[in-house]
Design a protein around this motif. Structure first.
Motif, PDB file in Angstrom:
ATOM      1  N   ASP A  35     -25.340 -27.762  38.588  1.00 35.24           N
ATOM      2  CA  ASP A  35     -24.040 -28.548  38.693  1.00 35.24           C
ATOM      3  C   ASP A  35     -23.745 -28.928  37.157  1.00 35.24           C
ATOM      4  N   ARG A  36     -24.344 -29.514  36.395  1.00 30.28           N
ATOM      5  CA  ARG A  36     -23.948 -29.688  35.131  1.00 30.28           C
ATOM      6  C   ARG A  36     -23.457 -28.567  34.135  1.00 30.28           C
ATOM      7  N   VAL A  37     -24.382 -27.805  34.004  1.00 28.33           N
ATOM      8  CA  VAL A  37     -24.591 -26.496  33.064  1.00 28.33           C
ATOM      9  C   VAL A  37     -23.199 -25.688  33.369  1.00 28.33           C
ATOM     10  N   THR A  38     -23.007 -25.450  34.586  1.00 30.98           N
ATOM     11  CA  THR A  38     -21.915 -24.427  35.352  1.00 30.98           C
ATOM     12  C   THR A  38     -20.566 -25.225  35.335  1.00 30.98           C
ATOM     13  N   GLY A  39     -20.531 -26.411  35.590  1.00 30.61           N
ATOM     14  CA  GLY A  39     -19.149 -27.164  35.792  1.00 30.61           C
ATOM     15  C   GLY A  39     -18.638 -26.892  37.155  1.00 30.61           C
ATOM     16  N   TRP A  40     -19.490 -26.671  37.947  1.00 30.23           N
ATOM     17  CA  TRP A  40     -19.284 -26.437  39.635  1.00 30.23           C
ATOM     18  C   TRP A  40     -20.178 -26.986  40.340  1.00 30.23           C
ATOM     19  N   PHE A  41     -20.163 -27.106  41.725  1.00 26.04           N
ATOM     20  CA  PHE A  41     -20.955 -27.308  42.582  1.00 26.04           C
ATOM     21  C   PHE A  41     -20.901 -26.170  43.688  1.00 26.04           C
ATOM     22  N   PHE A  42     -21.985 -25.889  44.450  1.00 24.51           N
ATOM     23  CA  PHE A  42     -22.093 -24.349  44.900  1.00 24.51           C
ATOM     24  C   PHE A  42     -22.400 -24.818  46.519  1.00 24.51           C
ATOM     25  N   GLU A  43     -22.006 -25.893  47.037  1.00 21.66           N
ATOM     26  CA  GLU A  43     -22.049 -26.261  48.685  1.00 21.66           C
ATOM     27  C   GLU A  43     -20.805 -27.171  49.121  1.00 21.66           C
ATOM     28  N   PRO A  44     -20.672 -26.775  50.320  1.00 27.12           N
ATOM     29  CA  PRO A  44     -19.503 -27.647  50.774  1.00 27.12           C
ATOM     30  C   PRO A  44     -19.852 -29.373  50.660  1.00 27.12           C
ATOM     31  N   ARG A  45     -18.843 -29.956  50.052  1.00 29.83           N
ATOM     32  CA  ARG A  45     -19.019 -31.395  50.033  1.00 29.83           C
ATOM     33  C   ARG A  45     -17.578 -31.979  50.217  1.00 29.83           C
ATOM     34  N   LEU A  46     -17.368 -32.909  51.263  1.00 26.93           N
ATOM     35  CA  LEU A  46     -16.313 -33.779  51.361  1.00 26.93           C
ATOM     36  C   LEU A  46     -15.939 -34.791  50.523  1.00 26.93           C
ATOM     37  N   LEU A  47     -14.655 -34.606  49.915  1.00 26.56           N
ATOM     38  CA  LEU A  47     -14.444 -35.314  48.839  1.00 26.56           C
ATOM     39  C   LEU A  47     -12.917 -35.796  48.870  1.00 26.56           C
ATOM     40  N   THR A  48     -12.484 -36.993  48.129  1.00 28.04           N
ATOM     41  CA  THR A  48     -11.050 -37.143  47.898  1.00 28.04           C
ATOM     42  C   THR A  48     -10.845 -37.346  46.357  1.00 28.04           C
ATOM     43  N   LEU A  49      -9.989 -36.385  46.093  1.00 30.42           N
ATOM     44  CA  LEU A  49      -9.774 -36.151  44.305  1.00 30.42           C
ATOM     45  C   LEU A  49      -8.394 -36.707  44.254  1.00 30.42           C
ATOM     46  N   ARG A  50      -8.359 -37.469  43.259  1.00 28.83           N
ATOM     47  CA  ARG A  50      -7.070 -37.905  42.647  1.00 28.83           C
ATOM     48  C   ARG A  50      -6.750 -37.172  41.339  1.00 28.83           C
ATOM     49  N   LEU A  51      -5.602 -36.515  41.547  1.00 25.99           N
ATOM     50  CA  LEU A  51      -4.888 -35.759  40.552  1.00 25.99           C
ATOM     51  C   LEU A  51      -3.687 -36.058  39.688  1.00 25.99           C
TER      52      LEU A  51
END
Length: 213
Positions: A35-51
């Motif tokens: 996750d850290r070296v690619t900048g992504w994560f690669f599985e479904p995760r429930l999140l709330t993002l503030r943009l």
């Protein structure tokens, strides 16, 4: 996590070499490193993002949306109707150039700090015919390699070499294929310090956002 204890057992890792608890820890560490070296994560995760809106029709996202459940601008809930909102996310399709939300018909996301809230299921997954997609096979293999390399000092050379014969040299998906060349792998940008693993991960490193320095 992007691989399982059962996957490692199938590759010949014995309980004498590492307990299930030890393997769980190493798998978690390997997944976090990816996750850290690619900048992504690669599985479904429930999140709330503030943009933050920028006064433009589009907002670039830190991770692809798999399913958008709710979108709020200020105190107003926006419709998720595809005729009014374009969602570029996962499962990743050919031509993917970054996750984003775009309001149609000239509407914009007004400038503001944290004025957009997006709730849903997120993750960089590849199309496998299901709604949520799958962890990319190369990410799965990189996770396995990271754990096997961590275990290498605990195992004799012969057993580690036998377990390592499965290493990927070619990968094919519905839309693309690639073949790893050890000579080319050695020139990959250093992500983990291991050229073979870096060659797998380099395909999935997040590009800098538009306008980034």
């Amino acid at each position: 996590m992007y691989a399982s204890v059962a996957d490692l057992r199938a590759e010949g890792v014995t309980a004498a070499e590492a307990s299930d608890a030890r393997l769980e820890l190493l798998l978690d560490e390997a997944s976090r490193l990816i996750d850290r070296v690619t900048g992504w994560f690669f599985e479904p995760r429930l999140l709330t993002l503030r943009l933050s809106g920028r006064g433009a029709p589009s907002i670039e996202l830190p991770v692809p949306p798999i399913r958008l459940d709710r979108l709020v601008l200020g105190t107003t809930e926006l419709p998720l109707d595809p005729s009014q909102l374009l969602v570029v996310g996962a499962p990743i399709q050919p031509g993917f150039d970054g996750p984003r939300l775009t309001r149609r018909h000239g509407r914009t996301f007004p400038r503001g700090h944290g004025n957009v809230v997006a709730e849903g299921l997120w993750g960089f997954t590849e199309d496998d015919g299901t709604p949520t997609g799958r962890t990319p096979p190369a990410i799965h293999r990189a996770t396995m390699l990271l754990v096997l390399r961590s275990l290498a000092p605990l195992a004799d050379d012969a057993s580690f070499e036998a377990r390592s014969r499965w290493r990927i040299i070619e990968e094919r998906t519905r839309d693309q294929s690639y073949r790893l060349d050890p000579a080319k792998a050695s020139t990959s940008a250093s992500l983990t310090g291991d050229p073979e693993i870096d060659a797998l991960l380099a395909l999935y490193v997040r590009l800098s956002p538009l306008g980034a320095a």
